[in-house]
Design an enzyme around this catalytic site. Structure first.
Site, PDB file in Angstrom:
ATOM      1  N   THR A 205       0.853  -1.199   0.000  1.00  0.00           N
ATOM      2  CA  THR A 205       0.000   0.000   0.000  1.00  0.00           C
ATOM      3  C   THR A 205       0.889   1.249   0.000  1.00  0.00           C
ATOM      4  O   THR A 205       2.008   1.206   0.509  1.00  0.00           O
ATOM      5  CB  THR A 205      -0.881  -0.032   1.265  1.00  0.00           C
ATOM      6  OG1 THR A 205      -1.841  -1.052   1.080  1.00  0.00           O
ATOM      7  CG2 THR A 205      -1.575   1.291   1.556  1.00  0.00           C
ATOM      8  N   GLY A 235     -10.832  -2.053   3.512  1.00  0.00           N
ATOM      9  CA  GLY A 235      -9.917  -1.953   4.655  1.00  0.00           C
ATOM     10  C   GLY A 235      -9.901  -0.563   5.268  1.00  0.00           C
ATOM     11  O   GLY A 235     -10.836   0.231   5.108  1.00  0.00           O
ATOM     12  N   ASP A 236      -8.822  -0.268   5.961  1.00  0.00           N
ATOM     13  CA  ASP A 236      -8.697   1.000   6.683  1.00  0.00           C
ATOM     14  C   ASP A 236      -8.342   2.185   5.787  1.00  0.00           C
ATOM     15  O   ASP A 236      -8.642   3.339   6.128  1.00  0.00           O
ATOM     16  CB  ASP A 236      -7.599   0.868   7.752  1.00  0.00           C
ATOM     17  CG  ASP A 236      -6.248   0.509   7.119  1.00  0.00           C
ATOM     18  OD1 ASP A 236      -6.214  -0.382   6.245  1.00  0.00           O
ATOM     19  OD2 ASP A 236      -5.231   1.128   7.482  1.00  0.00           O
ATOM     20  N   THR A 255      -0.384   1.748   7.000  1.00  0.00           N
ATOM     21  CA  THR A 255      -0.341   0.545   6.169  1.00  0.00           C
ATOM     22  C   THR A 255      -0.208  -0.676   7.063  1.00  0.00           C
ATOM     23  O   THR A 255       0.507  -0.649   8.061  1.00  0.00           O
ATOM     24  CB  THR A 255       0.822   0.585   5.162  1.00  0.00           C
ATOM     25  OG1 THR A 255       0.867  -0.685   4.494  1.00  0.00           O
ATOM     26  CG2 THR A 255       2.165   0.857   5.817  1.00  0.00           C
ATOM     27  N   GLY A 258      -5.543  -4.056   7.769  1.00  0.00           N
ATOM     28  CA  GLY A 258      -6.548  -3.009   7.911  1.00  0.00           C
ATOM     29  C   GLY A 258      -7.582  -3.221   8.998  1.00  0.00           C
ATOM     30  O   GLY A 258      -8.002  -2.253   9.649  1.00  0.00           O
TER      31      GLY A 258
HETATM   32  N1  ASP Z   1      -4.151  -1.485   5.055  1.00  0.00           N
HETATM   33  C1  ASP Z   1      -4.486  -2.001   3.756  1.00  0.00           C
HETATM   34  C2  ASP Z   1      -5.785  -2.763   3.865  1.00  0.00           C
HETATM   35  O1  ASP Z   1      -6.012  -3.413   4.859  1.00  0.00           O
HETATM   36  C3  ASP Z   1      -3.443  -2.925   3.223  1.00  0.00           C
HETATM   37  C4  ASP Z   1      -2.013  -2.452   3.348  1.00  0.00           C
HETATM   38  O2  ASP Z   1      -1.723  -1.514   4.042  1.00  0.00           O
HETATM   39  O3  ASP Z   1      -1.130  -3.043   2.693  1.00  0.00           O
HETATM   40  O4  ASP Z   1      -6.537  -2.748   2.926  1.00  0.00           O
END
Ligand code: ASP
Length: 336
Positions: A205, A235-236, A255, A258
């Site tokens: 991400t 996700g977050d 990142t 999430g």
């Molecule tokens: N936080 C992101 C999610 O959960 C994924 C990531 O940070 O790589 O969608």
């Protein structure tokens, strides 16, 4: 006419400060600028990271952080800097955002992004996109040209058309490496259904935080989410306060896994600690990432910046792709 001592002192002070204003070098009037970016946190297997790949990733991170910084030194806004840096990372196949996004369980891509203008507390977010080449540009258009904060799926893409935002065929996002990651995840899932979202599923991400010459902070984040995600999982990243947040004193892009970041409202929690407890961004970010999140089993990291341009980038995973240019112009690019 006699002049009193008091008036004389005031006049002298006034002329000294006018003299100071005239003689001060132009740059002394300007606020210092700084920027930090990330390209995802997680388990980075040194074995799978060849020398060539590592240097390509480092080069992309450096290009992105320098592009954002160039905007800031030209006097452009922190929003412009954050967008410029993220755009480069979205276009690079090495990161899980835009080109190179991970695959869903159905073999498609669903992209999420958010941006926030801390000074004016404006925000824009998008989720579940299939065809928008640069989700960060659509998130910004939602913030600047709609009445809303978050748009999703087909509706968000209809808005993208109205805003003349570039759409691409879904196959644009395909890369052989991410397809292999999906196959590996599905193989693992057959053996252990609870391992459907293995750790390396969420690496890559991208995000940026910046402080501009007006002293204003912004944050942005963009992702393909997690490999093998299903049922329209979001996700977050696009959730304001969870993966992305900015106010007058603090900006955060996150990142990691999430679900944990959402439950702990990580980005807002960090800025709230700065606002209400008077913590530094470093103290706040380290407490949240290294203590609280870690004790719950939540893996990942954040990049944070404050209104003086101080940067902190803690992570509790094996690595986090990251780069920054601080108020002294010092450039750093790191992985482990
Ligand atoms: N936080 C992101 C999610 O959960 C994924 C990531 O940070 O790589 O969608």
């Amino acid at each position: 006419m006699p002049i009193s001592i008091r008036k004389l002192t005031t006049l002298t002070a006034l002329s000294f400060s006018l003299f100071g204003l005239v003689c001060a070098p132009a740059h002394a009037q300007k606020q210092q600028v700084a920027i930090a970016i990330h390209g995802g946190a997680g388990v980075i297997e040194r074995a799978s990271l060849t020398k060539e790949k590592e240097s390509a990733i480092r080069a992309a991170l450096e290009r992105a952080v320098r592009a954002g910084y160039a905007r800031l030194t030209k006097g452009e806004s922190s929003l412009d800097a954050v967008s410029a840096a993220i755009l480069i990372l979205e276009d690079s196949p090495y990161f899980n955002a835009g080109k190179g996004a991970v695959y869903t369980a159905d073999g498609t891509h669903e992209l999420d992004a958010a941006i926030m203008d801390g000074a004016h507390r404006r925000a824009g977010a998008v989720s579940g996109l299939h065809r928008v080449k640069n989700p960060i540009l659509l998130a910004r258009a939602v913030m600047e040209h709609s009445e809303h904060v978050m748009l999703s799926g087909a509706g968000a893409e209809a808005f993208a058309r109205l805003q003349n935002i570039t759409l691409v065929p879904p196959s644009y996002f395909d890369t052989p490496e991410r397809l292999q990651a999906l196959r590996d995840a599905q193989q693992l899932e057959k053996v252990n259904p609870r391992a459907a979202l293995p750790h390396r599923a969420y690496f890559g991400t991208v995000g940026a935080v910046a402080l501009d010459q007006s002293g204003e902070l912004s944050a942005g984040t963009s992702t393909g989410g997690m490999t093998n995600k299903r049922f329209g999982r979001i996700g977050d990243t696009p959730i304001i306060g969870a993966g992305t947040y900015a106010d007058r004193n603090c900006a955060v892009s996150a990142t990691g896994h999430g679900e944990y970041f959402m439950r702990s409202v990580v980005a807002y929690d960090i800025c709230a600690r700065v606002a209400y407890r008077g913590s530094s961004v470093r103290q706040a970010a380290e407490t949240v990432i290294l203590d609280e999140l870690k004790s719950q089993g939540g893996e990942g990291g954040v990049i944070t910046i404050d209104s003086a341009g101080k940067i902190a980038m803690p992570f509790n995973s094996a690595g986090m792709y990251r780069a920054s240019i601080d108020v002294d112009g010092h450039v750093s690019v790191e992985i482990f």
